[in-house]
Design an enzyme around this catalytic site. Structure first.
Site, short mmCIF file in Angstrom:
data_model
loop_
_atom_site.label_atom_id
_atom_site.label_comp_id
_atom_site.label_asym_id
_atom_site.label_seq_id
_atom_site.Cartn_x
_atom_site.Cartn_y
_atom_site.Cartn_z
N ASP A 142 0.91 -1.13 -0.06
CA ASP A 142 -0.06 -0.02 -0.11
C ASP A 142 0.94 1.38 0.12
OD1 ASP A 142 -1.13 -2.30 1.22
OD2 ASP A 142 -3.00 -1.13 1.63
N GLU A 186 -4.66 2.48 -2.99
CA GLU A 186 -6.06 3.13 -2.50
C GLU A 186 -5.75 4.21 -1.41
OE1 GLU A 186 -8.10 1.33 0.37
OE2 GLU A 186 -6.76 1.07 1.69
N ASN A 187 -4.36 4.19 -1.05
CA ASN A 187 -3.95 5.53 -0.02
C ASN A 187 -2.98 6.33 -0.84
OD1 ASN A 187 -3.92 2.49 2.04
ND2 ASN A 187 -5.38 4.30 2.41
N ASN A 242 -10.58 -0.56 0.72
CA ASN A 242 -11.71 0.12 1.16
C ASN A 242 -11.68 1.71 1.01
OD1 ASN A 242 -9.39 -0.28 3.07
ND2 ASN A 242 -10.50 1.04 4.57
N HIS A 243 -10.65 2.34 0.92
CA HIS A 243 -10.52 3.79 0.55
C HIS A 243 -10.65 4.10 -0.95
CE1 HIS A 243 -9.67 5.00 4.57
NE2 HIS A 243 -8.76 4.22 4.60
N HIS A 245 -7.55 -7.57 0.15
CA HIS A 245 -7.48 -6.24 1.09
C HIS A 245 -8.31 -6.77 2.05
CE1 HIS A 245 -6.13 -2.20 1.15
NE2 HIS A 245 -7.21 -1.94 1.94
N HIS A 247 -3.63 -3.83 3.06
CA HIS A 247 -4.32 -3.31 4.11
C HIS A 247 -3.86 -2.89 5.29
CE1 HIS A 247 -7.98 -1.53 6.23
NE2 HIS A 247 -8.11 -2.20 6.97
N HIS A 250 -0.53 -2.54 6.38
CA HIS A 250 0.40 -1.82 6.44
C HIS A 250 1.70 -2.07 7.02
CE1 HIS A 250 -1.75 2.03 4.80
NE2 HIS A 250 -2.21 1.06 4.23
#
Length: 263
Positions: free
Chosen positions: A8, A39-40, A68-69, A149, A174, A176
């Site tokens: 991520d 996603e981040n 999810n983001h 994720h 997810h 990290h």
């Protein structure tokens, strides 16, 4: 086939670290396909923009996975349906924009990349196990990399055992924090609970330490900001058999900012 899967990417520090190390890793390991979770990747660590996606593709990433983001930046709705190299979790409800899997060409053949999201401590989505079954019925004969994720190690392990021998690898994202449990399961599926992140090293999951600690101590709402300073780069290198598509090797990669890089 050799695949480099990058963890991520968190904010601008994560992007800068990606752009610094990816060319060196590509020279050293010669991957056929590079996959990264984005996603981040937005500047505030939440979501992704069209411009950042273009930056990542331009830097040598072949496929971007999400989580999810995925929807935190509304502009994603303007381009995700047109971007064949980006996947969001396939077990979002029917009618969700974007696609849950894609097929990436490479010099050694095609790689299918599937994105799934866990349900423990996350949103109540469709079943990732049954969604994986449905997708695999359309991908026969191709090596398959699954970015799962998910929050819990148990759910990640369960999916890996469920798919053992049917996919090339199940790699967790997810949380990290890179885990040290890489292995190849008995039927040939490579597994790692979490590949880790790319971004601030002296942080809590990429965010400023003070604000996260304050949230835990006070239980009050606190705005999290992407941290600065030293960075880290986490990834995993995977080798798949040229005919069966099953895993032959899995190797974690971790580069901390205070460690020298040896070409």
């Amino acid at each position: 086939m050799r695949v480099l899967m990058i963890g991520d990417i968190v904010g601008r520090p994560g992007l800068s670290t990606l752009y610094h190390f990816l060319p060196r890793l590509k020279r050293s390991f010669q991957p056929d396909v590079v996959v990264a979770n984005g996603e981040n990747a937005a500047d505030d660590g939440r979501g992704i923009t069209r411009g950042i996606a273009r930056e990542m593709f331009g830097a040598g990433v072949d496929c971007i996975t999400l989580g999810n983001h995925a929807w935190d930046k509304r502009e994603i709705f303007d381009f995700i349906d047109q971007e064949a190299r980006m996947v969001r979790p396939a077990n979002f409800p029917e009618g969700t924009p974007g696609q849950g899997y894609t097929v990436i060409p490479s010099p050694r053949g095609e790689l299918a990349v599937v994105n799934l999201m866990g349900r423990s401590f996350l949103s109540t989505l469709d079943c990732p196990f049954r969604e994986a079954d449905a997708i695999l019925r359309t991908l026969k004969g191709k090596p398959v990399l699954v970015d799962f994720h998910a929050e819990t190690t148990s759910e990640k392990q369960a999916l890996a055992w469920y798919l053992d021998g049917r996919v090339s690898a199940v790699i967790g994202t997810h949380t990290h924090v890179q885990t040290g449990d890489e292995r190849i399961l008995p039927q040939g599926t490579a597994y790692l609970s979490d590949v880790g992140m790319v971004g601030p090293y002296d942080s809590i999951l990429g965010m400023e330490k003070e604000s996260v600690v304050k949230r835990f101590v006070t239980q009050l709402p606190v705005r999290f900001e992407v941290s600065g300073g030293r960075t880290q780069f986490n990834a995993v290198l995977l080798d798949f058999h040229r005919t069966s598509g099953l895993a032959e090797n899995i190797q974690r990669i971790r580069i901390d900012d205070d460690q020298p890089w040896f070409d």
